[in-house]
Design an enzyme around this catalytic site. Structure first.
Site, PDB file in Angstrom:
ATOM      1  N   ASP A  46       0.836  -1.199   0.000  1.00 27.31           N
ATOM      2  CA  ASP A  46       0.000   0.000   0.000  1.00 27.31           C
ATOM      3  C   ASP A  46       0.870   1.247   0.000  1.00 27.31           C
ATOM      4  O   ASP A  46       1.622   1.497   0.933  1.00 27.31           O
ATOM      5  CB  ASP A  46      -0.901   0.005   1.234  1.00 27.31           C
ATOM      6  N   TYR A  51       2.897  10.006  -0.512  1.00 25.61           N
ATOM      7  CA  TYR A  51       4.003   9.411   0.254  1.00 25.61           C
ATOM      8  C   TYR A  51       5.346   9.674  -0.416  1.00 25.61           C
ATOM      9  O   TYR A  51       6.384   9.573   0.230  1.00 25.61           O
ATOM     10  CB  TYR A  51       3.815   7.900   0.409  1.00 25.61           C
ATOM     11  N   LYS A  76      -2.974   5.843  -4.141  1.00 24.65           N
ATOM     12  CA  LYS A  76      -4.077   6.760  -3.844  1.00 24.65           C
ATOM     13  C   LYS A  76      -3.892   8.094  -4.544  1.00 24.65           C
ATOM     14  O   LYS A  76      -2.763   8.575  -4.694  1.00 24.65           O
ATOM     15  CB  LYS A  76      -4.160   7.008  -2.327  1.00 24.65           C
ATOM     16  N   HIS A 112      -7.847   9.710  -1.585  1.00 22.10           N
ATOM     17  CA  HIS A 112      -7.147   9.709  -0.301  1.00 22.10           C
ATOM     18  C   HIS A 112      -7.961  10.331   0.836  1.00 22.10           C
ATOM     19  O   HIS A 112      -7.936   9.839   1.971  1.00 22.10           O
ATOM     20  CB  HIS A 112      -5.797  10.418  -0.445  1.00 22.10           C
ATOM     21  N   ILE A 233      -2.581  -3.109   7.229  1.00 25.46           N
ATOM     22  CA  ILE A 233      -1.351  -2.814   6.473  1.00 25.46           C
ATOM     23  C   ILE A 233      -0.306  -2.175   7.390  1.00 25.46           C
ATOM     24  O   ILE A 233       0.006  -0.990   7.252  1.00 25.46           O
ATOM     25  CB  ILE A 233      -1.634  -1.900   5.257  1.00 25.46           C
ATOM     26  N   VAL A 237      10.279  -0.515   8.904  1.00 27.21           N
ATOM     27  CA  VAL A 237      11.460  -0.580   8.045  1.00 27.21           C
ATOM     28  C   VAL A 237      12.500  -1.521   8.650  1.00 27.21           C
ATOM     29  O   VAL A 237      13.587  -1.687   8.101  1.00 27.21           O
ATOM     30  CB  VAL A 237      12.077   0.822   7.826  1.00 27.21           C
TER      31      VAL A 237
END
Length: 282
Positions: A46, A51, A76, A112, A233, A237
């Site tokens: 996603d 982003y 989005k 969004h 989701i 990292v």
């Protein structure tokens, strides 16, 4: 590899119930993070135009060597800044996302934010109808929409959003909205499923259940989402955390445990951490 269940969307498209989010992941790190997730067994990714990491995400998808049909990619439309989004602007934004991702189609394309004060999301949705009909998005949906926003779409379009992606976690469980979605044939997807920071994950109601199952607090919260039928989701990292988050299919919460987590969102304890969709605009 964990066996992630699939949820059938209202147009018949199958969507993995568990995916990998890349919000706040810089583009330079997205390729590595998404690559790690795909290696760990995630098949749903996603991202979003705002982003700024669609390129890195697309590079990871290409480098994975996985057949495209095994992957589910969501992006989005960032319907800002303060302007009215006409058909051509929406199509240009969609084409730009596909180009950055290096894909000829996405599996899910979302509006969004509703930004109801602009009164243009119904017009945007009309263009989403075109995108869906073209096959360049297998399914289309919305994000952060309220019941009254969904009513406006329903009044002017026969196409029901496949998904509404909203802030959802035990401190903001959105029970009424989830019921609305179920009645309308819309799948609920949770962003910030673990809340913000470590607050939710250090609450006794969560840590005690985690200890009882020999699991992490994050795994318990993610299991709560899955048992409510929500698509989830989580983002990370850290390779170990990426793998740990996906390892939630070997245990179940009982009714008492589910009720204890549900109770975290009642009364003054329940609160959102993100913007109010009724007021958010940029």
């Amino acid at each position: 590899m964990n066996q992630v269940p699939a949820i059938k969307l209202n147009n018949g498209t199958l969507m993995p119930q568990f995916g990998f989010g890349v919000w706040q992941v810089p583009d330079a790190e997205a390729e590595r993070a998404v690559g790690t997730a795909l290696e760990a067994g995630y098949r749903s990714i996603d991202t979003a135009a705002i982003y700024g990491n669609e390129k890195g995400t697309g590079k990871a998808v290409a480098a994975s060597g996985l057949p495209r049909e095994e992957l589910f990619v969501t992006t989005k439309l960032w319907n800002g800044p303060k302007q009215t989004w006409g058909r051509d602007a929406v199509l240009r934004a969609f084409d730009d996302s596909l180009s950055k991702l290096g894909l000829d189609h996405v599996d899910l394309y979302l509006i969004h934010w509703p930004r109801p004060m602009r009164e243009d999301f119904v017009a945007i949705w009309k263009t989403f109808e075109e995108i869906a009909a073209s096959g360049r998005a297998k399914a289309v949906g919305v994000s952060n929409f309220r019941p009254q926003d969904l009513d406006r779409i329903a009044a002017e379009s026969a196409l029901v959003p496949a998904v509404n992606q909203v802030e959802l976690h035990p401190l903001h469980p959105q029970a009424a909205l989830r019921s609305e979605h179920a009645a309308r044939g819309i799948v609920t997807e949770a962003w910030s499923p673990l809340g913000q920071g470590k607050e939710l994950l250090t609450l006794p109601a969560v840590t005690e259940i985690a200890a009882a199952h020999g699991r992490s607090a994050a795994q318990v919260v993610l299991r709560w989402h899955l048992q409510h039928g929500t698509v989830v989701i989580p983002k990370s990292v850290t390779p170990a955390r990426i793998r740990e988050n996906l390892d939630v299919f070997g245990f179940e919460l009982d009714a008492v445990e589910m009720a204890a987590l549900d109770a975290l969102g009642t009364g003054a304890a329940g609160r959102r951490i993100g913007p109010d969709p009724a007021e958010f605009d940029v």
